[in-house]
Design a protein around this motif. Structure first.
Motif, PDB file in Angstrom:
ATOM      1  N   SER A  50      -2.191 -16.851   9.732  1.00 28.02           N
ATOM      2  CA  SER A  50      -1.417 -16.831   8.509  1.00 28.02           C
ATOM      3  C   SER A  50      -2.389 -16.728   7.346  1.00 28.02           C
ATOM      4  CB  SER A  50      -0.590 -18.116   8.407  1.00 28.02           C
ATOM      5  OG  SER A  50      -0.038 -18.262   7.129  1.00 28.02           O
TER       6      SER A  50
ATOM      7  N   THR B 288       3.437 -15.583   3.285  1.00 27.46           N
ATOM      8  CA  THR B 288       3.416 -14.933   4.586  1.00 27.46           C
ATOM      9  C   THR B 288       4.774 -14.298   4.856  1.00 27.46           C
ATOM     10  OG1 THR B 288       1.888 -16.627   5.344  1.00 27.46           O
ATOM     11  CG2 THR B 288       2.976 -15.299   7.028  1.00 27.46           C
TER      12      THR B 288
ATOM     13  N   LEU C 179       6.279 -12.903  10.398  1.00 31.14           N
ATOM     14  CA  LEU C 179       5.010 -13.475  10.839  1.00 31.14           C
ATOM     15  C   LEU C 179       5.067 -14.990  10.781  1.00 31.14           C
ATOM     16  CD1 LEU C 179       2.117 -13.098  11.769  1.00 31.14           C
ATOM     17  CD2 LEU C 179       1.430 -12.769   9.380  1.00 31.14           C
TER      18      LEU C 179
ATOM     19  N   GLN D  27       1.279  -8.494   9.835  1.00 34.61           N
ATOM     20  CA  GLN D  27      -0.051  -9.099   9.816  1.00 34.61           C
ATOM     21  C   GLN D  27      -1.051  -8.204   9.096  1.00 34.61           C
ATOM     22  OE1 GLN D  27      -1.841  -9.637  13.665  1.00 34.61           O
ATOM     23  NE2 GLN D  27      -3.036 -11.385  12.973  1.00 34.61           N
TER      24      GLN D  27
END
Length: 326
Positions: free
Chosen positions: A6, A21, A25, A212
């Motif tokens: 993260s 974030t 995710l 990501q």
């Protein structure tokens, strides 16, 4: 270093300057931590808001797991799954990484991060007989911690640990500035970086990988600043000064390396062993690169758990006059 974390930007104390974030995710990470027996916590220590994962029973011996450059606490989730049934596990996002928030002018050098880490460890009351483990740059921090706080360090575990080695011969050790080639700064970079860091990267669903990658791109400037600090340290320190520091570590030490590591070649594991007073023969994992805790988490745990069990029985030589120091 990177992957499976993260990685929200942590450049200032103000939430408006922190990128959140993506939900896909975040949901994955929350489930990953839960599966590992971990819960997320925060604590304010001075001007740092630490984010960390905690698992296991607090009355059990404590383990502190430290991630590498550009990584996060979630790099350790797969290994933590095997540790939390037996140990009290703490995994922080190191300052300027993950969700740990620091001032804009925070000093990310290894000595300062180690000092701040000690304050964090003291704040949550785990400093006594602490088992410290570190991967890559986190290994350097773990080594400095064990050197500076020998009375409190019960054991040390170093995975593909960063250092200034005489036998280092990769492009990244010859020219630390080339670490910037491992920054995810544009679409498509993540796959390339994963193959540089790992021999066999794990399969990641496309939507999760995209989320990501976008987050890593958003924090590329911060990662670049951290690499600048690594470059500076490599100009200041030499293999000789690194060796002097490492030789002061009293804790029993386990060294583990991925044989196909492209960042720190496997030969330096033997060099590191020769510098440490109480190091066991290094464990070398074949077909594994720079990220063994992600590539081969069960093998890592299978070697670490017996070492931990044995280490808890050792007396600290600095605190026991009957044990002869080397």
């Amino acid at each position: 270093m990177f992957i499976a974390g993260s990685n929200s930007i942590a450049a200032t104390q103000t939430p408006t300057n922190t990128l959140s974030t993506p939900s896909i995710l975040q949901n994955y990470l929350n489930q990953d931590r839960k599966t590992a027996g971990l819960v997320s916590r925060t604590v304010q220590v001075g001007n740092i808001t630490w984010s960390y994962s905690e698992g296991g029973v607090r009355t059990n011996p404590s383990i502190l797991l430290l991630h590498g450059l550009g990584g996060t606490r979630d790099n350790w989730n797969r290994v933590a799954h095997y540790l939390t049934p037996y140990y009290h596990v703490i995994i922080p996002d190191l300052p300027a990484n993950g969700d740990t928030r620091v001032p804009a002018d925070f000093d990310v050098s290894v000595p300062n991060v180690t000092e701040q880490l000690r304050q964090f460890v003291t704040k949550i009351d785990i400093e006594d007989r602490l088992n410290v483990a570190g991967h890559s740059l986190g290994g350097s921090i773990a080594t400095v911690y064990a050197s500076q706080y020998p009375f409190d360090t019960q054991s040390l575990f170093l995975l593909n640990s960063a250092g200034i080695y005489k036998q280092a011969n990769t492009s990244y050790t010859r020219d630390p500035y080339s670490l910037k080639n491992l920054i995810v700064s544009k679409p498509g970079d993540l796959d390339d970086v994963m193959h540089k860091l790992m021999q066999n990267p794990p399969s990641v669903p496309t939507p999760l990988k995209k989320a990501q990658e976008n987050l890593l791109i958003s924090r590329a400037p911060q990662t670049s600043k951290m690499i600048d600090q690594v470059v500076t340290l490599n100009r200041i320190y030499t293999p000789e000064t690194f060796a002097r520091l490492t030789r002061t570590v009293e804790a029993p030490t386990l060294i583990l390396w991925g044989k196909q590591d492209k960042i720190f070649n496997v030969e330096v594991a033997g060099e590191l062993k020769s510098l440490l007073k109480r190091a066991e023969t290094p464990v070398i994992l074949n077909n594994v690169g720079h990220m063994p805790m992600i590539e081969a988490e069960q093998q890592v745990a299978d070697h670490y758990l017996p070492f931990l069990a044995k280490s808890q029985k050792f007396k600290n030589p600095l605190a026991d006059k009957l044990i002869q120091l080397n």
